[in-house]
Design an enzyme around this catalytic site. Sequence first.
Site, PDB file in Angstrom:
ATOM      1  N   LYS A  21      33.524  24.627  30.632  1.00 26.35           N
ATOM      2  CA  LYS A  21      34.407  25.364  29.716  1.00 26.35           C
ATOM      3  C   LYS A  21      35.736  25.628  30.399  1.00 26.35           C
ATOM      4  O   LYS A  21      35.828  26.415  31.325  1.00 26.35           O
ATOM      5  CB  LYS A  21      33.798  26.700  29.283  1.00 26.35           C
ATOM      6  N   GLU A  28      33.883  32.109  42.724  1.00 27.01           N
ATOM      7  CA  GLU A  28      35.137  32.157  43.496  1.00 27.01           C
ATOM      8  C   GLU A  28      36.063  33.109  42.755  1.00 27.01           C
ATOM      9  O   GLU A  28      36.511  32.808  41.656  1.00 27.01           O
ATOM     10  CB  GLU A  28      35.725  30.747  43.613  1.00 27.01           C
TER      11      GLU A  28
HETATM   12  P1  NAI Z   1      39.009  35.505  33.510  1.00 23.98           P
HETATM   13  O1  NAI Z   1      38.147  35.719  34.695  1.00 23.98           O
HETATM   14  O2  NAI Z   1      38.796  36.360  32.309  1.00 23.98           O
HETATM   15  O3  NAI Z   1      38.911  33.971  33.024  1.00 23.98           O
HETATM   16  C1  NAI Z   1      38.467  32.898  33.808  1.00 23.98           C
HETATM   17  C2  NAI Z   1      37.505  32.047  32.991  1.00 23.98           C
HETATM   18  O4  NAI Z   1      36.361  32.824  32.655  1.00 23.98           O
HETATM   19  C3  NAI Z   1      38.080  31.551  31.662  1.00 23.98           C
HETATM   20  O5  NAI Z   1      37.580  30.260  31.400  1.00 23.98           O
HETATM   21  C4  NAI Z   1      37.500  32.543  30.677  1.00 23.98           C
HETATM   22  O6  NAI Z   1      37.412  32.060  29.360  1.00 23.98           O
HETATM   23  C5  NAI Z   1      36.130  32.784  31.258  1.00 23.98           C
HETATM   24  N1  NAI Z   1      35.501  34.050  30.846  1.00 23.98           N
HETATM   25  C6  NAI Z   1      36.112  35.205  30.523  1.00 23.98           C
HETATM   26  N2  NAI Z   1      35.198  36.132  30.186  1.00 23.98           N
HETATM   27  C7  NAI Z   1      33.981  35.547  30.290  1.00 23.98           C
HETATM   28  C8  NAI Z   1      32.645  35.988  30.059  1.00 23.98           C
HETATM   29  N3  NAI Z   1      32.372  37.238  29.646  1.00 23.98           N
HETATM   30  N4  NAI Z   1      31.630  35.116  30.272  1.00 23.98           N
HETATM   31  C9  NAI Z   1      31.887  33.867  30.694  1.00 23.98           C
HETATM   32  N5  NAI Z   1      33.126  33.393  30.911  1.00 23.98           N
HETATM   33  C10 NAI Z   1      34.163  34.210  30.716  1.00 23.98           C
HETATM   34  O7  NAI Z   1      40.523  35.616  33.993  1.00 23.98           O
HETATM   35  P2  NAI Z   1      41.819  35.979  33.116  1.00 23.98           P
HETATM   36  O8  NAI Z   1      41.485  37.046  32.124  1.00 23.98           O
HETATM   37  O9  NAI Z   1      42.388  34.737  32.616  1.00 23.98           O
HETATM   38  O10 NAI Z   1      42.759  36.589  34.248  1.00 23.98           O
HETATM   39  C11 NAI Z   1      42.581  37.929  34.677  1.00 23.98           C
HETATM   40  C12 NAI Z   1      42.737  38.063  36.169  1.00 23.98           C
HETATM   41  O11 NAI Z   1      41.707  37.343  36.809  1.00 23.98           O
HETATM   42  C13 NAI Z   1      44.006  37.468  36.756  1.00 23.98           C
HETATM   43  O12 NAI Z   1      45.083  38.350  36.671  1.00 23.98           O
HETATM   44  C14 NAI Z   1      43.573  37.226  38.172  1.00 23.98           C
HETATM   45  O13 NAI Z   1      43.668  38.420  38.919  1.00 23.98           O
HETATM   46  C15 NAI Z   1      42.119  36.846  38.056  1.00 23.98           C
HETATM   47  N6  NAI Z   1      41.928  35.390  38.098  1.00 23.98           N
HETATM   48  C16 NAI Z   1      41.492  34.828  39.258  1.00 23.98           C
HETATM   49  C17 NAI Z   1      41.391  33.459  39.361  1.00 23.98           C
HETATM   50  C18 NAI Z   1      40.932  32.797  40.626  1.00 23.98           C
HETATM   51  O14 NAI Z   1      41.342  31.678  40.889  1.00 23.98           O
HETATM   52  N7  NAI Z   1      40.065  33.396  41.401  1.00 23.98           N
HETATM   53  C19 NAI Z   1      41.743  32.574  38.252  1.00 23.98           C
HETATM   54  C20 NAI Z   1      42.119  33.264  37.046  1.00 23.98           C
HETATM   55  C21 NAI Z   1      42.221  34.616  37.007  1.00 23.98           C
END
Ligand code: NAI
Length: 485
Positions: free
Chosen positions: A174, A249
Amino acid sequence: MYRVPMYINGEFVESTGNSWFPVFDPSTEDTIAEVPDGNATDVELAVKAARQAFDGGDWPQATAQHRGRLLFKLADYIRQQSAQLSELESRNSGKPITEAEFDVSDTATCFEYYGGMATKVLGHVNPVPDNALSLSLREPVGVTGQIIPWNYPLAMAAWKLAPALAAGCCCVLKPAEQTPLTILELAKSFEEIGFPKGVINIVTGFGETAGAPLVAHPDVDKVAFTGSAAVGKLILRSAAESIKRVTLELGGKSPNIFFADSDFEAAVDGALFGIFINQGEVCSAGSRILVERSIYSKFVEAMAAKAKTIKLGPPLDRETKMGPLVSREQYDRVRSYQEIGKGEAKLVAGGGRFESAAKGFYVEPTIFADVDNRAQIAREEIFGPVAAVIPFDGESEAIRIANDTPYGLAAAVWSRDIFRALRVVKAVRAGVVWVNHMQPTYVEAPWGGYKQSGFGRELGPWGIEEYLETKQVHINLSEQPIGWY
Ligand code: NAI
Ligand code: MG
């Protein structure tokens, strides 16, 4: 504007809910495409397809040579399509085209690396005392659910798909809702390259409606996730229900540590690169810049002066060094941290929206100096171009501040004293530590975090380990009754 279907069981399909959602160009805020709003039923279909491909043996029983060859073919295809994929990646994510080209090349390298590794998965002969042959076999974990973020869309897909496919796993991936376009573009090649249907499925959609059912699905054997710590916790909880293997990660608040004896020019450059590359939307961003007191004022001044010369602009312009942030949501988040920072520390560069751009989610490269490590901007992941500069006195204080964070993904140390640099390397609790550099990542070397940055390692031989089970086989070499009864 065009509609891009998702990819399930070898077919390009819309959602069973017949609903679509928009995908944006963050530099213009225009909708550039619509993709299916995948739901639990779509996830069900994708998992079923992956399950059939796995349990029917199409993929795990294909020879390792064959699996490897397909990964090489995919890498070749990516290199041939590099210009088109890079442009799409840049338009959809906002990253500068030159960085997108680098990512696309890295994506191909990742498939090549694991294409080669498919034939190097080795078992063991175990030295048991009995008259027996004891073997350890390595077998694919099964069906994997892979959930990826928006900062390196194609590269993150490769980090997850490549080792899984090499190991013989089948995948339901996804992409992030913000950036699904490049992996869907790449999916157009899968059939022609020869991946059997169901081996790779791409389900687009939002976290709660498509990601969560994938994590919860009892027929998914393993979940690999890159994203926020908050969602990482939800995933771990949900995966407990069916004892899934999980790798996480989760980003960080990585220290970039500068001692007074480091090469000044290189150090200032490295501090800026460490935080501003990819608009600061990097899990390993050097967002806490620790500077030894004796060079502190000069360092802050040089950083601030140089930050003001960073060229912001349209991502497709080859001169651009920083594009817009990926989405309005991320823009709002980063802007709010800029305001929080103004109440916590001394603003020395940036601090607002990049107003020269009429539209788009542009923010200025922002530097706060005299930051206390307890400040919110020093503790929370901002995931944007906001640096917190913190002075320190001496090596042990640098180490103490560096480790004073719940995260442990990455760190960097700059010094010409090799002994000191190596002492710091050993003392820092982080999964990746650079010396006199920050950010370069190699597909041959392990990637992953300590502490709340998650667990498991991607890339290198470690990456494929996460997709392999180990089976003990014991073969009795004596044809005698065991003599118990
Ligand atoms: P997120 O963690 O919500 O999204 C990342 C992925 O997880 C996306 O594909 C999203 O659709 C999916 N996701 C979201 N909620 C989920 C759930 N309940 N169950 C399964 N999958 C789910 O990150 P978001 O909201 O885009 O960004 C928020 C913060 O997260 C950023 O400001 C940053 O601090 C952090 N982040 C860290 C990343 C990294 O590389 N470690 C990458 C992206 C965001
Ligand atoms: Mg989220």
